[in-house]
Design an enzyme around this catalytic site. Structure first.
Site, short mmCIF file in Angstrom:
data_model
loop_
_atom_site.label_atom_id
_atom_site.label_comp_id
_atom_site.label_asym_id
_atom_site.label_seq_id
_atom_site.Cartn_x
_atom_site.Cartn_y
_atom_site.Cartn_z
N LYS A 54 0.85 -1.20 0.00
CA LYS A 54 0.00 0.00 0.00
C LYS A 54 0.88 1.26 0.00
O LYS A 54 0.61 2.21 -0.72
CB LYS A 54 -0.96 -0.04 1.20
CG LYS A 54 -2.05 -1.10 1.02
CD LYS A 54 -2.91 -1.37 2.25
CE LYS A 54 -3.84 -2.56 1.98
NZ LYS A 54 -4.70 -2.94 3.10
N GLN A 98 -4.88 -1.89 9.54
CA GLN A 98 -4.82 -3.20 8.86
C GLN A 98 -5.48 -4.27 9.74
O GLN A 98 -5.20 -4.36 10.94
CB GLN A 98 -3.36 -3.56 8.55
CG GLN A 98 -3.18 -4.80 7.70
CD GLN A 98 -3.75 -4.68 6.28
OE1 GLN A 98 -3.81 -3.58 5.72
NE2 GLN A 98 -4.17 -5.78 5.70
N ASP A 121 -11.10 2.89 4.24
CA ASP A 121 -11.39 1.46 4.13
C ASP A 121 -12.89 1.19 4.13
O ASP A 121 -13.32 0.07 3.82
CB ASP A 121 -10.79 0.74 5.35
CG ASP A 121 -9.66 -0.18 4.96
OD1 ASP A 121 -9.60 -0.60 3.80
OD2 ASP A 121 -8.84 -0.50 5.84
N1 GUN Z 1 -7.25 -7.11 5.70
C1 GUN Z 1 -7.59 -7.78 4.56
N2 GUN Z 1 -8.11 -6.93 3.65
C2 GUN Z 1 -8.09 -5.71 4.23
C3 GUN Z 1 -8.50 -4.42 3.78
O1 GUN Z 1 -9.00 -4.21 2.66
N3 GUN Z 1 -8.31 -3.41 4.66
C4 GUN Z 1 -7.79 -3.61 5.90
N4 GUN Z 1 -7.66 -2.54 6.71
N5 GUN Z 1 -7.42 -4.79 6.34
C5 GUN Z 1 -7.56 -5.83 5.51
#
Ligand code: GUN
Length: 292
Positions: A54, A98, A121
């Site tokens: 990211k 995350q 998110d």
């Molecule tokens: N864990 C797996 N996919 C995601 C996501 O799209 N965002 C976040 N914050 N955690 C994740």
């Protein structure tokens, strides 16, 4: 018939180029550089890889990124305090915590602490609640579900009225995808581990979204001829012929399903790259919202 293979990498690349151009234009116009803060708690290796990608993707499109790491032993209060500091930081337009969080932390309370204007998110209860309600719009749509819908909109003539089957009901993918399909006027069935006659239910799908986390569970003869199949699964299966000793596979037996489906995403190279592209798009949107 052999299905069209949907190239998520190419679609994501195009979106990233569009975001990059829009960021450059903002900066030229004297507006702020969009900023994304990531919060990684603990040392889950998969999460470390995702967060690293990211940050790399942000750098490539001119979005500033700020990484925060806390030990797995961090308290609920410490995580929430960090989120509050980021809410107050004008350089941070988007906050991404995350998931999954280490055991013992209350995910809902942490997500609730994120300012909804920075919830890139889309997991804040208010954003998810709005997604589930008629006549209301969330500020942000979760990234993997948004990427799934983007691929569907570009590969299905008209989603309205079609039978859509979503395999999996997770908070991150299955449930928000189902809500988005309802909003697109599909007739939606959500399947899970307790569903009876699963192959028959899947066979009714004009649109199939597989997000159950079971390698190659969906066989070719479960797929309706001509269906559009989006495989969100990313599963590691042992393969000693590969340098790492494993390969990645989806929730769909790709080689079988591609002989039956109308269009299908591969794993890797399908939905995966779309998740990050949508995160970049959401972060740009958060910066634009903060201009006003
Ligand atoms: N864990 C797996 N996919 C995601 C996501 O799209 N965002 C976040 N914050 N955690 C994740």
């Amino acid at each position: 018939m052999t299905a069209k293979i949907i190239d998520g990498t190419a679609v994501a690349e195009q979106i990233r180029a569009e975001v990059g151009a829009a960021v450059a234009k903002r900066i030229e116009a004297g507006l702020s550089k969009p900023g994304l803060a990531t919060v990684l708690v603990g040392e889950n290796p998969a999460s470390q890889v995702y967060v690293r990608s990211k940050h790399k993707a942000c750098g490539e499109v001119g979005i500033e990124s700020f990484g925060f790491q806390l030990p797995a032993s961090a308290s609920q209060g410490e995580v929430e305090e960090l989120v509050k500091q980021l809410n107050a930081d004008p350089k941070v337009n988007g906050i991404l915590v995350q998931l999954p969080l280490p055991a013992g932390l209350d995910e809902e309370r942490v997500l609730n602490a994120i300012s909804i204007e920075k919830d890139v998110d889309g997991f804040h209860p208010l954003n998810i609640g709005r997604l589930a309600q008629k006549g209301r719009d969330p500020l942000f749509i979760p990234c993997t579900p948004a990427g799934t819908m983007y691929l569907l909109e570009n590969n299905v003539d008209k989603i309205e009225g079609l039978n859509a089957v979503v395999l999996g009901r997770s908070n991150i993918v299955g449930m928000p995808v189902a809500l988005l399909l309802v909003r697109a006027n599909a007739t939606v069935t959500i399947c899970h581990s307790r569903t009876q006659n699963l192959p028959d239910v899947v066979r009714s799908a004009d649109i199939l979204v597989a997000a159950i986390g079971k390698p190659e569970m969906v066989r070719g003869d479960w797929v309706k001829p001509g269906a559009v199949v989006i495989d969100v699964g990313v599963n590691r299966v042992e393969d000693q012929t590969r340098p790492k000793g494993y390969r990645l596979t989806g929730d769909v037996a790709f080689d079988e399903a591609k002989e039956v489906a109308g269009a299908i995403t591969p794993v890797p190279g399908g939905v995966g790259p779309m998740t990050i592209a949508m995160l970049l798009k959401n972060t740009l949107r958060a910066a634009i919202l903060s201009d006003k």
